[in-house]
Enzyme design. Structure first.
Site, short mmCIF file in Angstrom:
data_model
loop_
_atom_site.label_atom_id
_atom_site.label_comp_id
_atom_site.label_asym_id
_atom_site.label_seq_id
_atom_site.Cartn_x
_atom_site.Cartn_y
_atom_site.Cartn_z
N GLU A 485 0.83 -1.20 0.00
CA GLU A 485 0.00 0.00 0.00
C GLU A 485 0.87 1.27 0.00
OE1 GLU A 485 -2.90 0.72 -0.67
OE2 GLU A 485 -3.32 2.63 0.30
N LYS A 489 0.78 4.09 -2.92
CA LYS A 489 0.53 5.51 -2.68
C LYS A 489 1.60 6.36 -3.35
CE LYS A 489 -2.76 5.48 -1.80
NZ LYS A 489 -3.69 4.43 -1.47
N LYS A 608 -11.04 7.95 -9.74
CA LYS A 608 -11.26 7.36 -8.42
C LYS A 608 -12.07 6.07 -8.48
CE LYS A 608 -11.90 8.26 -3.67
NZ LYS A 608 -10.60 7.65 -3.36
C1 AGP Z 1 -6.25 3.75 -4.39
O1 AGP Z 1 -5.43 4.77 -3.98
C2 AGP Z 1 -6.58 3.71 -5.81
N1 AGP Z 1 -6.92 4.94 -6.36
C3 AGP Z 1 -7.26 2.49 -6.36
O2 AGP Z 1 -6.32 1.46 -6.30
C4 AGP Z 1 -8.57 2.01 -5.70
O3 AGP Z 1 -8.32 1.54 -4.40
C5 AGP Z 1 -9.20 0.92 -6.57
O4 AGP Z 1 -9.49 1.44 -7.83
C6 AGP Z 1 -10.44 0.32 -5.95
O5 AGP Z 1 -11.44 1.27 -5.77
P1 AGP Z 1 -12.70 0.96 -4.87
O6 AGP Z 1 -12.21 0.78 -3.47
O7 AGP Z 1 -13.59 2.16 -5.01
O8 AGP Z 1 -13.31 -0.29 -5.40
#
Ligand code: AGP
Length: 613
Positions: A485, A489, A608
């Protein structure tokens, strides 16, 4: 990905829609556009890049009108050019769309053969052309949209205007999120891809379901099922989120604000889920009867990105504390590997947004094979929450920064509660240990606050290393997913290459990378792995790697610590270390990105919620 906003009413529609799009910009920022009725005509303004470009374009014009529809794009079909920006117009039928029309090539060929001319490379444009073709049948706008959508295969949340019907606006949904709100005045309506865009105007919302279409006119709103053309009554839901929660509140970035919200967010996730003497977790809200919990022989977790990392941590808890076999899959892999799932499997989908297409598809596959589905989700009434048999909400509040932070720590909190609940049901932990772990969890927000108070130390650390171009993150056991993680990031927001590895695996390959140009972030909490981790980071020091050490009081070997850039972390029960150790890594990534001058809240190429597979 892609955000849509639509408004009909007596307010300045352009400001309402632009304001809503600003709240949805996290969904995509390749281009933006609006269409509005003005002096009986539909006018369109579009601009490549972020919403600010569009805002600048319309500022001097003092545009106003109603209804207005708007869009912020994350490009799928067609490059991010103005021609591909939404809204798309065909003979006065104007559409904004989030989703993917899977049969668009076939429809496009059919329409071209019938004489239609296309002006973009997008899949969306076929919708406006199909509506135009259907209008030729009887001139009925709503009926034409409905018939057109019956020809379309794929996913959509869309809003449509028609120049000959200035008093009508239409929205429809199929597997892409869409939420609506009624204004205070009669005939006032708001439509958006996500709740934050509406919060300024209303907290009483209506969720459109898949296969439904809403027709808004001055005299009311009517929802119909697309297939049967039947009228639907829709319940109004109250949203607990406060409009202020979707603002930056004085922080430079949403991400920083969301990092600092974590102590409160974690407390909120625990709130109301303990019995009165705080000796037991109570998750009756999931709604499974006692007999159903007895049936599960194994758990499978599916998720993507940061949510997948939360699942990896949860596996340790579920197996160690609740003694139930748990597998964790990347959602996009799960459905294609013929997974062993049956009616004795509980499949847990973890998702902040609840709209991630890969996660939804994996869960649908699991359901097809007879599994029970549980959602761990932040967004109320999201597609994931509606799909699953039970929901455990994470109560993080709106997360706007594209890089997930408080959603992750609240997912961990919810999953830890779930592990304790299962441990109690399965009698795999004694009551004293459960009570003690609950006590530790309740003390965690204070430990998080103490880390946040030392954020300036992490800013200084970032200054020392932000010029490097490759990082390695190492952790062992339950902290290995935190290494993943931390690396994610850093990659996402600073565009620095970073990899997470189990510390013990370094010697099997990545050690070849280590030299004085390679910062190595090591997580060394005082747990059963400490001795081994110390040996692993000695290997880094011996090869002139630059060691960034995050460790607790157990590490009292001055010589080893002295060779490192050290960030001390308080001691908590080892089960909870992931919740604590991730926070300094979030801050390290944040300050590195700020120093590199990247766009922290909207990093390049990302969106997002990823609603395409
Ligand atoms: C996290 O920082 C990301 N932008 C991305 O990996 C995200 O966690 C992933 O797309 C899953 O999204 P969700 O939790 O809305 O399903």
């Amino acid at each position: 990905m892609c955000g849509i906003v639509a408004y009909m009413g007596s307010k300045n529609g352009v400001s309402v829609v632009l304001d809503g799009l600003r709240k949805l910009e996290y969904r995509g920022y390749d281009s933006a556009g609006i269409a509005l009725f003005r002096r009986g005509r539909i006018e369109i303004r579009r601009s490549v890049g972020k919403l600010a470009g569009l805002e600048e374009k319309v500022r001097d014009e003092k545009l106003d009108g109603t209804p207005v529809i708007g869009h912020t794009r994350w490009a799928t079909h067609g490059r991010p050019t103005e021609a591909n920006a939404h809204p798309h117009n065909c003979e006065g039928v104007v559409v904004v769309h989030n989703g993917i029309i899977e049969n668009y090539l076939e429809l496009r060929r059919e329409l071209i053969a019938a004489g239609h001319r296309f002006t973009s490379e997008t899949d969306t444009e076929v919708i406006s052309h199909l509506v135009v073709r259907e209008l030729a049948v009887d001139g009925d706008f709503a009926a034409a949209v409905r018939r057109a959508l019956l020809r379309v295969r794929g996913t959509y949340a869309l809003a449509v205007l028609y120049e000959k019907e200035p008093g009508m606006m239409i929205a429809a949904r199929q597997a892409s999120p869409l939420v609506m709100a009624l204004g205070e005045a009669a005939g006032e309506y708001f439509v958006a891809s996500d709740i934050p865009a509406l919060l300024k105007w209303s907290r009483e919302v209506i969720f459109l379901d898949d296969g439904e279409m809403a027709v808004f006119t001055g005299s009311g709103m009517e929802v119909v099922g697309l297939a049967a053309n039947d009228r639907r009554r829709k319940p109004v839901r109250h949203v607990a989120w406060d409009p202020i929660m979707a603002e930056k509140g004085g922080y430079k970035h949403f991400m920083l604000k969301e990092i600092f919200e974590q102590p409160t967010a974690v407390s909120n996730t625990v709130l109301g889920r303990l019995n009165s003497d705080r000796s037991r977790v109570e998750l009756g809200e999931i709604g499974f009867p006692a007999e159903r919990w007895e049936v599960f022989r194994e758990l499978k977790i599916v998720a993507c990105g940061t949510s997948w990392h939360a699942g990896l941590v949860a596996k340790y808890w579920l197996e160690k504390l609740a003694r139930i076999p748990t597998e964790v899959d990347i959602a996009s892999e799960f459905r294609y590997r013929d997974p062993l799932v049956d009616n004795k499997t509980l499949v847990i989908g973890i998702s902040q947004s609840g709209e991630t297409a890969d996660t939804l598809a994996a869960l649908k596959e699991a359901r097809r094979r007879g599994a029970t589905l549980l959602a761990v989700c932040n967004v109320m009434e999201s597609s994931l929450a509606r799909l699953c048999d039970g929901v455990l909400y994470t109560h993080a509040g709106p997360e706007i920064g594209v890089a997930s932070t408080k959603a992750f720590t609240t997912q961990l909190t919810a999953l830890f509660l779930l592990a304790l609940e299962l441990a109690a049901r399965r009698r795999s932990l004694d009551e004293c240990r459960i009570t003690s772990l609950i006590g530790e969890l309740l003390r965690l927000p204070q430990a998080l606050e103490e880390i946040l108070e030392r954020a300036p130390d992490l800013e200084r650390m970032a200054r020392r290393y932000h010029q490097f171009s490759d990082y390695l993150y190492l952790g062992r056991g339950i902290n290995f997913p935190i290494a993943l993680e931390g690396a994610l990031k850093l990659k996402e927001i600073s565009y620095i290459h970073a990899e997470g590895y189990p510390a013990g695996e370094m010697k099997h390959g990545p050690i070849a990378l280590i030299d004085e140009e390679m910062p190595v972030v090591v997580l060394a909490p005082p747990d059963r792995h400490l001795e081994k981790v110390v040996s692993n980071f000695q290997e880094v020091i011996a090869r002139d790697g630059r060691l960034l050490l995050f460790s607790g009081p157990g590490l009292e070997r001055p010589a080893e610590v002295a060779a490192a850039d050290h960030f001390p972390v308080a001691e908590v029960d080892e089960e909870l270390n992931p919740l604590l150790y991730v926070v300094p890594l979030q801050l390290l990534a944040y300050y590195t990105a700020v120093l590199k001058g990247t766009d922290v809240d909207q990093p390049r190429n990302l969106a997002k919620s990823v609603t395409v597979e």
